[in-house]
Design an enzyme around this catalytic site. Structure first.
Site, mmCIF file in Angstrom:
data_model
loop_
_atom_site.group_PDB
_atom_site.id
_atom_site.type_symbol
_atom_site.label_atom_id
_atom_site.label_comp_id
_atom_site.label_asym_id
_atom_site.label_seq_id
_atom_site.Cartn_x
_atom_site.Cartn_y
_atom_site.Cartn_z
ATOM 1 N N ASP A 44 28.528 32.352 36.629
ATOM 2 C CA ASP A 44 28.456 32.571 35.183
ATOM 3 C C ASP A 44 27.010 32.644 34.689
ATOM 4 O O ASP A 44 26.631 31.948 33.746
ATOM 5 C CB ASP A 44 29.198 31.457 34.427
ATOM 6 C CG ASP A 44 30.548 31.134 35.016
ATOM 7 O OD1 ASP A 44 31.189 32.046 35.530
ATOM 8 O OD2 ASP A 44 30.962 29.955 34.960
ATOM 9 N N GLU A 207 37.690 37.396 30.114
ATOM 10 C CA GLU A 207 36.710 36.388 29.719
ATOM 11 C C GLU A 207 35.312 36.991 29.821
ATOM 12 O O GLU A 207 35.120 38.171 30.077
ATOM 13 C CB GLU A 207 36.821 35.156 30.611
ATOM 14 C CG GLU A 207 36.533 35.416 32.083
ATOM 15 C CD GLU A 207 36.809 34.202 32.961
ATOM 16 O OE1 GLU A 207 37.368 33.219 32.466
ATOM 17 O OE2 GLU A 207 36.467 34.268 34.163
#
Length: 883
Positions: A44, A207
């Protein structure tokens, strides 16, 4: 001038080699492959550039669900990266951090945990952070803050007019769901507008939203699929209206996906860096070979190209990376690259010793055990070795090791002794001076039980232009030890530098002692006494490089000021204000010296008292001496960094208390549990089952007693689902973290439920914190359950049987194996996070679930790994007794 020309030539060679590599098809395990760019498991990523420094904020991965600690990677050239700790967040989950710089010059961090987003503020890009809205637990974006938007993955965007937006969302694939977006108020503490970007516009939105603007077009990029597997990918939609849409889904999606040979597997959750007219996509992908759970991700980067009509081209993802974006901060060649190596062991062809010297963050040397292991490099000729960088598998945990050098491979000298190291980092930098051909690194311990001393890269240099930003020295009262520190065999009072990067100790000259002053541990150095380091300070520390020195000192304000500046100094206006406050009372004061390499600022209690030229020396290196002076000194927690801390960082540093670090636990191989029905007469009813060997004690009944019966020629404990026993003993402290273990049992179970627990070793609920062994049909965790988000510890074809079955589970710190009747039926890699176990439960889980109904003849638990021969021997010998 000649030296400068040589350095320039070296720099050009480095850049040219990188450029050549980029133009070729590079295999994932090619030497010097540029992807991944970070040596470790991180996911991420948000990439930012503040000033002349690149920052990558990321989820710490490979530990069971992004559980931290908080960290950031920094680089001046985009190739040489150093991990640096951050103080916040302090929560259990630390997912998908993002940092932006506000109009006020401050920095704002957004991070998430399921399912909420938090915001923090700091004066610097790496903290210290504090929750911008209140205490640490104050939420910025709660779940469903926008209807039909599950809150996760907060990401900021600043438009051309200075307006700030935040995007967030996960699992946006359901009908009427999507991504949340909000326009922040000018103070960044709330929202003036918010709405949903529906998945009818951003198809398959799952996401990780990330927004950029180019040539008047807003590019909404995001991830689809599932991050644990090959379906994860990056897609995008565009808008010419504004940052909140509406958006049009691009026709050429996806732009980044799993490649044909799956060496780029599950790429996604990205961010985008603009460098001049060039754009780069920084994303995570799965490690190679792919870990079972899909939670050992690594960060890679590739170029992002836009067409003339405003489309994003499909990313030509590869293993080369993009190379340097700025001149190399370390132009000295890595003389270990591609050299011959041998090792004490290695874990198969995927983890060969030569992978430690290939300068490739995708490849790893992994020894077979978590014990003492070594790797030896033959440089093929002698070099003047000055620096050794070691990038261990897990940068957020410390490793203990020793580096030796040799001219002939027979007589060895210690280059760096970190067998008591307590400092985590990457790279671990070892300083020294040695003329040698051979280098040997021996891993002797680690922070966590069962942590294998695996290494991404070992790099060896003959010099250093600029060392990675790290803490070089930390001297605390708790680092005292009485030992032989030099070749005289004389025992000294020493203070070890186990929390600093420089290996070695300080020797006491004079009657130096540990004392306590006003609840703080301290070192008292009397008049004319001193502490002297057995190590030398690196030359780069004295040659126009940034540095910071900080320490606590006890005394009156005037006494302290006299030690650091002239009392009559007029260099600082704030000095006069301190003089006016001067009292005769003694107290603890905090002193810090910080330099950018040219100017040095001196602070006392966070007040600037002096400003002058930075300290320099023409000497190659020198010992570090801490003197008591004419009147003696009482100090605590001396820290020296080879980089300049900002004032807020120094303030935070001052708040840290002197705490002794956790010591690694030595492991003695032993049997922990041994129960056997042969110890009892048939027909008895038991409320207590004795532990025959290992840990002293037994199991007492919390529910129904259990009977001993003869079943198919064996005495057995007859469980009918109503029994639950709890141990009177706890497992040893060494059985924690990633501890190796083995379980063997003889079980007869005619009817198999979905989950049936025979023994639960640890009463914990957290991710990868449990070892529950059973005989159930659940395909994910029917045999071994660790409370993993995704586990593969079951056997789908498992059925009931009227025959006795020998079941064995082994774990060596990397691979967990399941054996039935002496044969290997399944294996998987996994990393555990075991807490200390207060008791063991027999017959069901510690949560009183998954009751076992069947017969158990014997059960053994070990704190080490049985090999295949051990298991086969136990199976055949025990079977022979009955047959």
């Amino acid at each position: 001038m000649r030296i400068k020309h040589l350095l320039l030539l070296t720099l050009l060679v480095c850049l040219n080699v990188q450029a050549k590599t980029k133009g070729q098809q590079t295999a994932w395990n090619s030497p010097q492959a540029g992807n991944p760019i970070i040596p470790g498991y991180f996911a991420d990523p948000t990439v930012r550039k503040f000033g002349d420094t690149y920052y990558i904020y990321a989820t710490t991965d490979g530990n069971g669900g992004g559980l931290g600690p908080s960290q950031v990677w920094v680089s001046k050239d985009f190739v040489n990266w150093t991990i640096m700790p951050m103080n916040w967040p302090t929560t259990y989950h630390i997912w998908a951090p993002d940092v932006m710089k506000g109009k006020d010059g401050k920095f704002y961090i957004y991070y998430c945990e399921p399912c909420k987003v938090y915001t923090g503020v700091s004066e610097t890009p790496r903290g210290p952070w504090k929750n911008y809205l209140g205490n640490d637990t104050t939420v910025f974006v709660p779940d469903r803050f926008v209807k039909n938007v599950i809150t996760l993955d907060g990401q900021s965007f600043v438009d051309d007019d200075g307006s700030t937006y935040l995007y967030w969302g996960t699992w946006g694939i359901y009908k009427d769901f999507g991504c949340g977006v909000g326009k922040l108020t000018p103070d960044l503490k709330g929202f003036s507008d918010k709405r949903i970007i529906p998945n009818t516009q951003v198809t398959d939105f799952f996401e990780a939203p990330f927004m950029i603007k180019k040539d008047g077009i807003y590019y909404f990029t995001y991830s689809s699929g599932h991050c644990e597997d090959h379906t994860y990918r990056v897609q995008y939609a565009t808008s010419k209206t504004g940052p909140m849409g509406p958006f049009v889904y691009a026709k050429n999606n996806p732009i980044l996906a799993t490649n044909a040979d799956s060496t780029i597997h599950g790429p996604g959750h990205h961010s985008i860096l603009q460098e001049g007219d060039n754009y780069y996509i920084v994303y995570h992908r799965h490690n190679i070979p792919c870990s079972t759970r899909g939670m050992h991700r690594q960060i890679a980067v590739d170029k992002l190209i836009f067409t003339k009509d405003g489309q994003i081209e499909k990313v030509a993802a590869g293993h080369s990376g993009i190379g340097y974006l700025q001149p190399s901060t370390n132009p000295f060649p890595n003389v270990a690259l591609g050299k011959k190596v041998k090792a004490s062991s290695y874990y198969g062809e995927s983890f060969k010793p030569e992978y430690a010297v290939d300068d490739n963050n995708a490849t790893l040397w992994r020894p077979r055990t978590s014990g003492k292991e070594w790797i030896e490099i033959d440089l093929e000729r002698e070099y003047d070795i000055r620096r050794i960088w070691t990038q261990f598998e897990y940068p957020t945990s410390y490793y203990q090791y020793m580096i030796e050098t040799s001219v002939d491979g027979k007589q060895w000298s210690i280059f760096s002794d970190k067998r008591n190291n307590k400092l985590a980092g990457s790279p671990m930098t070892d300083f020294g001076e040695a003329r040698a051909r051979y280098v040997r690194l021996t891993v002797t311990g680690s922070e966590k039980t069962g942590m294998i001393g695996a290494i991404w890269n070992i790099k060896i240099f003959e010099g250093s232009k600029m060392d990675p930003p790290q803490k070089l020295v930390q001297v605390t009262p708790s680092s005292f030890v009485k030992k032989v520190c030099d070749k005289t065999n004389k025992e000294y009072n020493c203070w070890e530098n186990n929390n600093g990067m420089l290996a070695g100790s300080f020797i006491a000259n004079g009657n130096i002692s540990m004392i306590e002053k006003e609840s703080r541990g301290a070192i008292h150095i009397p008049a004319n006494a001193w502490l002297e380091s057995m190590f030398t300070m690196p030359q780069s520390f004295y040659t126009s490089q940034p540095y910071t020195v900080s320490y606590h000192v006890y005394g009156t304000m005037k006494e302290v000021l006299n030690k650091i500046v002239s009392w009559d100094s007029k260099q600082s206006k704030s000095l006069a204000s301190l003089k006016n406050k001067e009292t005769k009372a003694s107290a603890w004061h905090y002193v810090s010296l910080t330099s950018d390499g040219k100017k040095e600022s001196v602070y006392m209690d966070n007040v600037l008292v002096s400003l002058g030229k930075a300290a320099k020396t023409s000497k190659k290196c020198q010992k570090l001496v801490i003197e008591g002076g004419e009147n003696g000194v009482i100090i605590s927690d001396l820290r020296i960094y080879n980089w300049q801390l900002a004032v807020p960082e120094i303030m935070f540093d001052a708040s840290l208390q002197d705490e002794a670090p956790v010591k690694p636990v030595s492991i003695n191989k032993e049997m922990l549990v041994d129960i056997n029905a042969d110890n009892y007469m048939p027909g008895v009813s038991l409320r207590q089952i004795e532990n025959r060997q290992g840990t002293k004690g037994g199991f007492r009944s919390l529910a129904s007693p259990i009977s001993v019966e003869r079943k198919n020629n064996r005495l057995a404990f007859a469980f009918n689902g109503a029994q639950e026993f709890q141990s009177s003993f706890q497992l040893p402290e060494s059985f924690s973290d990633n501890s190796p273990y083995s379980i063997t049992a003889w079980v007869l179970n005619p009817e198999v439920e979905v989950n049936e627990c025979i023994i639960d070793l640890i009463p914990a609920q957290g991710e990868l914190e449990k070892i529950a062994f059973g005989w159930g049909a659940e395909p994910r965790n029917g045999v071994i359950c660790h409370n993993g988000w995704f586990e593969d510890s079951g056997i789908p074809e498992l059925k009931g049987s009227g025959e006795w079955k020998h079941i064995a589970i082994t774990y060596d710190g990397y691979m967990e194996k399941i054996f039935i009747d002496g044969k290997l039926v399944k294996q998987k890699d996994i990393v555990l996070r075991l807490p200390r176990s207060p008791y063991v439960t027999l017959g069901r889980t510690a949560e009183h679930e998954w009751p076992f109904a069947g017969w158990l003849h014997s059960l053994k638990v070990y704190n080490y790994t049985l090999n295949e021969t051990d298991i086969t021997t136990e199976f055949t010998s025990d079977k022979r007794k009955v047959d």
